[in-house]
Each structure stands twice: as C-alpha cells, then as structure tokens.
Write a protein that holds these residues in place. Sequence first.
Motif, PDB file in Angstrom:
ATOM      1  N   ILE A 135       0.810  -1.221   0.000  1.00  0.00           N
ATOM      2  CA  ILE A 135       0.000   0.000   0.000  1.00  0.00           C
ATOM      3  C   ILE A 135       0.841   1.268   0.000  1.00  0.00           C
ATOM      4  N   ALA A 136       1.951   1.268   0.756  1.00  0.00           N
ATOM      5  CA  ALA A 136       2.736   2.492   0.923  1.00  0.00           C
ATOM      6  C   ALA A 136       3.170   3.135  -0.398  1.00  0.00           C
ATOM      7  N   PRO A 137       3.596   2.358  -1.409  1.00  0.00           N
ATOM      8  CA  PRO A 137       3.986   3.012  -2.674  1.00  0.00           C
ATOM      9  C   PRO A 137       2.847   3.820  -3.281  1.00  0.00           C
ATOM     10  N   ALA A 138       1.603   3.332  -3.148  1.00  0.00           N
ATOM     11  CA  ALA A 138       0.452   4.076  -3.658  1.00  0.00           C
ATOM     12  C   ALA A 138       0.200   5.321  -2.827  1.00  0.00           C
ATOM     13  N   VAL A 139       0.421   5.233  -1.510  1.00  0.00           N
ATOM     14  CA  VAL A 139       0.240   6.393  -0.634  1.00  0.00           C
ATOM     15  C   VAL A 139       1.243   7.483  -0.979  1.00  0.00           C
ATOM     16  N   VAL A 140       2.476   7.095  -1.260  1.00  0.00           N
ATOM     17  CA  VAL A 140       3.499   8.081  -1.632  1.00  0.00           C
ATOM     18  C   VAL A 140       3.103   8.790  -2.924  1.00  0.00           C
ATOM     19  N   GLU A 141       2.604   8.023  -3.893  1.00  0.00           N
ATOM     20  CA  GLU A 141       2.163   8.643  -5.150  1.00  0.00           C
ATOM     21  C   GLU A 141       0.971   9.558  -4.900  1.00  0.00           C
ATOM     22  N   LEU A 142       0.049   9.117  -4.029  1.00  0.00           N
ATOM     23  CA  LEU A 142      -1.108   9.928  -3.679  1.00  0.00           C
ATOM     24  C   LEU A 142      -0.685  11.224  -3.004  1.00  0.00           C
ATOM     25  N   SER A 143       0.427  11.183  -2.280  1.00  0.00           N
ATOM     26  CA  SER A 143       0.880  12.335  -1.495  1.00  0.00           C
ATOM     27  C   SER A 143       1.673  13.355  -2.307  1.00  0.00           C
ATOM     28  N   LEU A 144       1.650  13.242  -3.627  1.00  0.00           N
ATOM     29  CA  LEU A 144       2.378  14.199  -4.458  1.00  0.00           C
ATOM     30  C   LEU A 144       1.929  15.628  -4.180  1.00  0.00           C
ATOM     31  N   ALA A 145       0.621  15.800  -3.955  1.00  0.00           N
ATOM     32  CA  ALA A 145       0.112  17.144  -3.665  1.00  0.00           C
ATOM     33  C   ALA A 145       0.685  17.672  -2.362  1.00  0.00           C
ATOM     34  N   GLU A 186       3.092  20.916  -1.848  1.00  0.00           N
ATOM     35  CA  GLU A 186       2.720  21.959  -0.883  1.00  0.00           C
ATOM     36  C   GLU A 186       3.885  22.264   0.050  1.00  0.00           C
ATOM     37  N   ILE A 187       4.575  21.221   0.497  1.00  0.00           N
ATOM     38  CA  ILE A 187       5.689  21.406   1.429  1.00  0.00           C
ATOM     39  C   ILE A 187       6.896  22.035   0.740  1.00  0.00           C
ATOM     40  N   THR A 188       7.338  21.424  -0.348  1.00  0.00           N
ATOM     41  CA  THR A 188       8.575  21.882  -0.987  1.00  0.00           C
ATOM     42  C   THR A 188       8.421  23.250  -1.645  1.00  0.00           C
ATOM     43  N   GLY A 189       7.195  23.598  -2.012  1.00  0.00           N
ATOM     44  CA  GLY A 189       6.981  24.849  -2.705  1.00  0.00           C
ATOM     45  C   GLY A 189       6.880  26.059  -1.795  1.00  0.00           C
ATOM     46  N   ARG A 190       6.628  25.848  -0.511  1.00  0.00           N
ATOM     47  CA  ARG A 190       6.380  27.003   0.353  1.00  0.00           C
ATOM     48  C   ARG A 190       7.324  27.113   1.547  1.00  0.00           C
ATOM     49  N   GLY A 213       3.876  30.653  13.942  1.00  0.00           N
ATOM     50  CA  GLY A 213       3.932  30.970  12.520  1.00  0.00           C
ATOM     51  C   GLY A 213       4.188  29.761  11.646  1.00  0.00           C
ATOM     52  N   GLY A 214       4.441  28.605  12.265  1.00  0.00           N
ATOM     53  CA  GLY A 214       4.696  27.377  11.520  1.00  0.00           C
ATOM     54  C   GLY A 214       3.432  26.783  10.930  1.00  0.00           C
ATOM     55  N   VAL A 215       3.614  25.849  10.013  1.00  0.00           N
ATOM     56  CA  VAL A 215       2.502  25.270   9.248  1.00  0.00           C
ATOM     57  C   VAL A 215       2.244  23.825   9.680  1.00  0.00           C
ATOM     58  N   LEU A 216       0.972  23.505   9.854  1.00  0.00           N
ATOM     59  CA  LEU A 216       0.528  22.138  10.127  1.00  0.00           C
ATOM     60  C   LEU A 216      -0.218  21.633   8.902  1.00  0.00           C
ATOM     61  N   LEU A 217       0.211  20.496   8.343  1.00  0.00           N
ATOM     62  CA  LEU A 217      -0.440  19.894   7.178  1.00  0.00           C
ATOM     63  C   LEU A 217      -0.834  18.460   7.497  1.00  0.00           C
ATOM     64  N   ILE A 218      -2.109  18.148   7.343  1.00  0.00           N
ATOM     65  CA  ILE A 218      -2.607  16.789   7.552  1.00  0.00           C
ATOM     66  C   ILE A 218      -3.251  16.324   6.248  1.00  0.00           C
ATOM     67  N   PHE A 219      -2.848  15.150   5.808  1.00  0.00           N
ATOM     68  CA  PHE A 219      -3.305  14.576   4.541  1.00  0.00           C
ATOM     69  C   PHE A 219      -3.921  13.225   4.852  1.00  0.00           C
ATOM     70  N   GLU A 220      -5.186  13.016   4.460  1.00  0.00           N
ATOM     71  CA  GLU A 220      -5.858  11.779   4.865  1.00  0.00           C
ATOM     72  C   GLU A 220      -6.945  11.380   3.873  1.00  0.00           C
ATOM     73  N   ILE A 274      -9.477  23.350   4.918  1.00  0.00           N
ATOM     74  CA  ILE A 274      -9.632  21.922   4.632  1.00  0.00           C
ATOM     75  C   ILE A 274     -10.267  21.803   3.254  1.00  0.00           C
ATOM     76  N   SER A 275      -9.635  21.060   2.371  1.00  0.00           N
ATOM     77  CA  SER A 275     -10.139  20.963   1.005  1.00  0.00           C
ATOM     78  C   SER A 275      -9.830  19.596   0.417  1.00  0.00           C
ATOM     79  N   LYS A 276     -10.648  19.205  -0.515  1.00  0.00           N
ATOM     80  CA  LYS A 276     -10.435  17.964  -1.248  1.00  0.00           C
ATOM     81  C   LYS A 276      -9.236  18.128  -2.180  1.00  0.00           C
ATOM     82  N   VAL A 277      -8.390  17.114  -2.226  1.00  0.00           N
ATOM     83  CA  VAL A 277      -7.268  17.129  -3.167  1.00  0.00           C
ATOM     84  C   VAL A 277      -7.780  16.613  -4.507  1.00  0.00           C
ATOM     85  N   THR A 278      -7.692  17.425  -5.523  1.00  0.00           N
ATOM     86  CA  THR A 278      -8.292  17.132  -6.830  1.00  0.00           C
ATOM     87  C   THR A 278      -7.864  15.773  -7.376  1.00  0.00           C
ATOM     88  N   ASN A 279      -8.851  15.025  -7.843  1.00  0.00           N
ATOM     89  CA  ASN A 279      -8.641  13.730  -8.506  1.00  0.00           C
ATOM     90  C   ASN A 279      -7.989  12.697  -7.596  1.00  0.00           C
TER      91      ASN A 279
END
Length: 225
Positions: free
Chosen positions: A21-31, A35-39, A139-146, A205-210
């Motif tokens: 399962i984990a390889p699919a989760v990593v691919e799913l976590s591209l968004a 988000e992390i690397t861009g900001r 001022g730090g950022v909390l990101l939860i992906f689920e 909180i928002s849906k990750v597209t597709n």
Amino acid sequence: MIFKNIASYKPLESFLYDRIIAPAVVELSLALQEEITGRIQDNASLLDVGCGGGQLAIQLHTLRKDLSILGIDLSSQQIKRALRRRDSLGIPVEFRQGSALNLAIEDETFDLVFSSGSIKHWPDPLLGLKECLRVLKPGGVLLIFEVDQACTDEEIDSFVGLWRLPRFMIPLSKRFFRKFVSGRSFTQEGIRSIASQLSLKTLKISKVTNTIAWMMEGIKPIGGR
C-alpha cells in the motif's frame, strides 16, 4: 502509520502495508510534497508524524536537500524499515519510534509538521493534533493529509489500482479499503469539527483534486494571536 488498536499492529501488517500500500500512498501524497517543498523556507525543520517506512520523508529530502526532517512512528518494524531505506541511500533523515499522542520533543521545535494517512489511526485525534501544534514554532505550518471517508467508489478504484497486488485480488481489496480504511477515516466536515477546537490562525480543509484524500492546513499563531 499509527493504528487505533495498538495490539493489532503486528509485524505482518506493517510488512504488508509497507510493500503493497505504501507506494500508492506516496504517489497519492504528491500534492502534499508539492505543498511542502513549494512554500517552506530554506533550511527548515520538518516533522513527519506517522512516517511509516519513511518513504515520504526520504522523498522530501531528495527534492529539498536543505531540509532537516524527523520521522516518528509507533511501529518499531516500520522505523527499522525507514532506517534501512535511509542508510541504503545515504540520506540524513532521522527516524524515531514514538506516539503521535505523546511526542518526546521540546515545544516549538519545527517549522512545519505534517502527517499523511495516519490521523485516522490515532486513538485521540484532537490530542494528537494538539501535540503537533505544541512542537510547531509560532507561525509554523501544520499539514494533515488523509483519506476522505466520503470518497467515491471511482476514487477507490483508482487508488487500489495502484497497490502492488495481483489483479484477481483487487475486488476484495476495494471492499477491504471501504470498510477498514476510508470507513475509519473522517469526512472534511468531521475533521473540521475536530480541528476547530485548536488554536489556529487559519484553518483550511479541502479535497485534493482527482484523489481519495483531503488536506488540512493550519498556521500556528504568533504570540497567541
């Protein structure tokens, strides 16, 4: 990944998750990666809560070598896998065994705290989120992906199709996913109800597209404001 029933977190289960399962989760976590690397600023410190076998933390460091990353997971088996992956690649990411509900970390340590696919397994999600905020700098950022409990059958089909399984096992795996994965997760409304009890400057909180997932983003206030 941190299971709701700690006694059920057996070596075989962590092995199957890591390999199938984990390889699919990593691919799913591209968004989430984007988000992390861009900001995040240069030389920032990151905490991955429920890091599993370390795939996402290692991938993030591959993309941004300036980042200092610590991964925490309840499973000793997963931490051993994360350390083996790290050592085989020579990547300076730190991994430790620990609970999301009691992080053995000093207050205001990290610039960004994130978690992917883990919060649905925390016995007390609100307590876990409070711990994440405690170790986050002002001022730090909390990101939860689920996984979204309200995800559609079509979204499940796409995600389970990424699992490393023989094709004949996919129909059973879809039923397993609906009952034991998305069925144990939260809708966007459900996680908003929990997160609204936190002291956050902003909450989005928002849906990750597709995908089958939602993303929660919050910023810790500076000076309690």
